[in-house]
Design a protein around this motif. Sequence first.
Motif, mmCIF file in Angstrom:
data_model
loop_
_atom_site.group_PDB
_atom_site.id
_atom_site.type_symbol
_atom_site.label_atom_id
_atom_site.label_comp_id
_atom_site.label_asym_id
_atom_site.label_seq_id
_atom_site.Cartn_x
_atom_site.Cartn_y
_atom_site.Cartn_z
ATOM 1 N N GLU A 62 30.817 -26.370 -32.108
ATOM 2 C CA GLU A 62 29.428 -26.191 -31.704
ATOM 3 C C GLU A 62 29.313 -24.909 -30.890
ATOM 4 O OE1 GLU A 62 28.173 -28.609 -28.119
ATOM 5 O OE2 GLU A 62 29.921 -29.755 -28.782
ATOM 6 N N PRO A 63 28.134 -24.283 -30.915
ATOM 7 C CA PRO A 63 27.969 -23.060 -30.124
ATOM 8 C C PRO A 63 28.040 -23.363 -28.629
ATOM 9 C CG PRO A 63 26.018 -23.509 -31.480
ATOM 10 C CD PRO A 63 26.953 -24.648 -31.654
ATOM 11 N N LEU A 64 28.614 -22.455 -27.894
ATOM 12 C CA LEU A 64 28.708 -22.618 -26.445
ATOM 13 C C LEU A 64 27.588 -21.836 -25.761
ATOM 14 C CD1 LEU A 64 32.534 -22.192 -25.711
ATOM 15 C CD2 LEU A 64 31.228 -24.306 -25.902
ATOM 16 N N SER A 65 26.963 -22.478 -24.791
ATOM 17 C CA SER A 65 26.018 -21.747 -23.953
ATOM 18 C C SER A 65 26.821 -20.732 -23.148
ATOM 19 C CB SER A 65 25.308 -22.723 -22.999
ATOM 20 O OG SER A 65 26.253 -23.257 -22.073
ATOM 21 N N THR A 66 26.145 -19.831 -22.497
ATOM 22 C CA THR A 66 26.865 -18.830 -21.695
ATOM 23 C C THR A 66 27.670 -19.505 -20.594
ATOM 24 O OG1 THR A 66 24.902 -18.475 -20.316
ATOM 25 C CG2 THR A 66 25.236 -16.970 -22.141
ATOM 26 N N GLU A 67 27.108 -20.539 -19.980
ATOM 27 C CA GLU A 67 27.819 -21.232 -18.904
ATOM 28 C C GLU A 67 29.086 -21.897 -19.438
ATOM 29 O OE1 GLU A 67 24.547 -21.837 -19.648
ATOM 30 O OE2 GLU A 67 23.617 -20.728 -18.001
ATOM 31 N N ARG A 68 28.991 -22.537 -20.591
ATOM 32 C CA ARG A 68 30.162 -23.206 -21.170
ATOM 33 C C ARG A 68 31.184 -22.186 -21.666
ATOM 34 N NH1 ARG A 68 28.481 -27.255 -25.363
ATOM 35 N NH2 ARG A 68 30.699 -27.740 -25.355
ATOM 36 N N PHE A 69 30.723 -21.036 -22.143
ATOM 37 C CA PHE A 69 31.633 -19.974 -22.570
ATOM 38 C C PHE A 69 32.450 -19.492 -21.368
ATOM 39 C CE2 PHE A 69 32.991 -15.729 -23.709
ATOM 40 C CZ PHE A 69 33.368 -15.871 -25.035
ATOM 41 N N VAL A 70 31.794 -19.295 -20.249
ATOM 42 C CA VAL A 70 32.489 -18.850 -19.034
ATOM 43 C C VAL A 70 33.452 -19.934 -18.559
ATOM 44 C CG1 VAL A 70 32.173 -18.251 -16.592
ATOM 45 C CG2 VAL A 70 30.718 -17.194 -18.340
ATOM 46 N N ARG A 71 33.022 -21.191 -18.572
ATOM 47 C CA ARG A 71 33.914 -22.290 -18.167
ATOM 48 C C ARG A 71 35.127 -22.378 -19.085
ATOM 49 N NH1 ARG A 71 29.193 -25.910 -16.574
ATOM 50 N NH2 ARG A 71 28.970 -26.097 -18.791
ATOM 51 N N ALA A 72 34.919 -22.190 -20.386
ATOM 52 C CA ALA A 72 36.040 -22.226 -21.336
ATOM 53 C C ALA A 72 37.009 -21.087 -21.047
ATOM 54 C CB ALA A 72 35.528 -22.147 -22.767
ATOM 55 N N THR A 73 36.482 -19.928 -20.712
ATOM 56 C CA THR A 73 37.336 -18.792 -20.356
ATOM 57 C C THR A 73 38.149 -19.118 -19.113
ATOM 58 O OG1 THR A 73 35.739 -17.244 -21.317
ATOM 59 C CG2 THR A 73 37.350 -16.329 -19.792
ATOM 60 N N ALA A 74 37.498 -19.700 -18.118
ATOM 61 C CA ALA A 74 38.206 -20.064 -16.880
ATOM 62 C C ALA A 74 39.328 -21.053 -17.169
ATOM 63 C CB ALA A 74 37.227 -20.651 -15.868
ATOM 64 N N ALA A 75 39.092 -21.957 -18.112
ATOM 65 C CA ALA A 75 40.115 -22.954 -18.446
ATOM 66 C C ALA A 75 41.326 -22.330 -19.122
ATOM 67 C CB ALA A 75 39.514 -24.032 -19.339
ATOM 68 N N TRP A 76 41.129 -21.234 -19.813
ATOM 69 C CA TRP A 76 42.221 -20.597 -20.558
ATOM 70 C C TRP A 76 42.983 -19.562 -19.748
ATOM 71 C CZ3 TRP A 76 44.478 -21.681 -25.094
ATOM 72 C CH2 TRP A 76 43.848 -22.623 -25.912
ATOM 73 N N ILE A 77 42.420 -19.084 -18.645
ATOM 74 C CA ILE A 77 43.092 -18.067 -17.825
ATOM 75 C C ILE A 77 43.640 -18.747 -16.581
ATOM 76 C CG2 ILE A 77 42.826 -15.942 -16.498
ATOM 77 C CD1 ILE A 77 40.661 -15.088 -18.461
ATOM 78 N N GLU A 78 44.935 -18.732 -16.462
ATOM 79 C CA GLU A 78 45.600 -19.395 -15.334
ATOM 80 C C GLU A 78 45.091 -18.858 -14.009
ATOM 81 O OE1 GLU A 78 50.071 -19.883 -13.495
ATOM 82 O OE2 GLU A 78 49.861 -19.445 -15.618
ATOM 83 N N GLY A 79 44.694 -19.769 -13.144
ATOM 84 C CA GLY A 79 44.235 -19.401 -11.816
ATOM 85 C C GLY A 79 42.803 -18.911 -11.747
ATOM 86 N N ALA A 80 42.097 -18.883 -12.870
ATOM 87 C CA ALA A 80 40.727 -18.372 -12.877
ATOM 88 C C ALA A 80 39.749 -19.412 -12.349
ATOM 89 C CB ALA A 80 40.327 -17.966 -14.292
ATOM 90 N N THR A 81 38.693 -18.927 -11.751
ATOM 91 C CA THR A 81 37.561 -19.761 -11.359
ATOM 92 C C THR A 81 36.404 -19.366 -12.276
ATOM 93 O OG1 THR A 81 36.685 -18.144 -9.798
ATOM 94 C CG2 THR A 81 38.319 -19.730 -8.940
ATOM 95 N N GLU A 82 35.302 -20.103 -12.188
ATOM 96 C CA GLU A 82 34.144 -19.712 -12.996
ATOM 97 C C GLU A 82 33.647 -18.322 -12.611
ATOM 98 O OE1 GLU A 82 31.032 -22.559 -13.722
ATOM 99 O OE2 GLU A 82 32.484 -24.198 -13.713
ATOM 100 N N GLN A 83 33.735 -17.984 -11.335
ATOM 101 C CA GLN A 83 33.280 -16.664 -10.885
ATOM 102 C C GLN A 83 34.180 -15.559 -11.435
ATOM 103 O OE1 GLN A 83 33.663 -19.320 -8.729
ATOM 104 N NE2 GLN A 83 31.484 -19.770 -8.568
ATOM 105 N N THR A 84 35.495 -15.752 -11.365
ATOM 106 C CA THR A 84 36.384 -14.710 -11.884
ATOM 107 C C THR A 84 36.311 -14.649 -13.404
ATOM 108 O OG1 THR A 84 38.343 -16.166 -11.918
ATOM 109 C CG2 THR A 84 37.957 -14.864 -9.917
#
Length: 126
Positions: A62-84
């Motif tokens: 399913e398409p990701l909203s911008t917020e979910r896209f950022v959260r998914a990125t944070a989940a894949w980058i070790e040590g990342a937060t939603e802000q980073t």
Amino acid sequence: MRWEAILGHVQERGKYATPQKAERSARTVLALLGAHLVGAERAARLPDTFAVILLNPLQATEPLSTERFVRATAAWIEGATEQTAAWDVSAVLSVTADAPGEGLAHRILLQLPPGHDLLFGHPEHT
């Protein structure tokens, strides 16, 4: 533009301390983006390394909203937060949008839910 040049721009725009950190962000963001796009032409004007990442065989359910896209990125980058992760996404996608020219960025944005234009650094692009 070559992969090394794009990574240099990502490193500069994202203010990453090392090329490795810029590359980690670029690979993660582009893999997530590629899962949401269709059509081989989406990467036709990018360096081979970028194109391979964007054309990966993973497909989102399913398409990701911008917020979910950022959260998914944070989940894949070790040590990342939603802000980073938001910083990472913006650095990578704004360089990606600049590299091939406006036409490709526009076609990519047409495939994404509203709001992604801000992540590419092109407000109200679509």
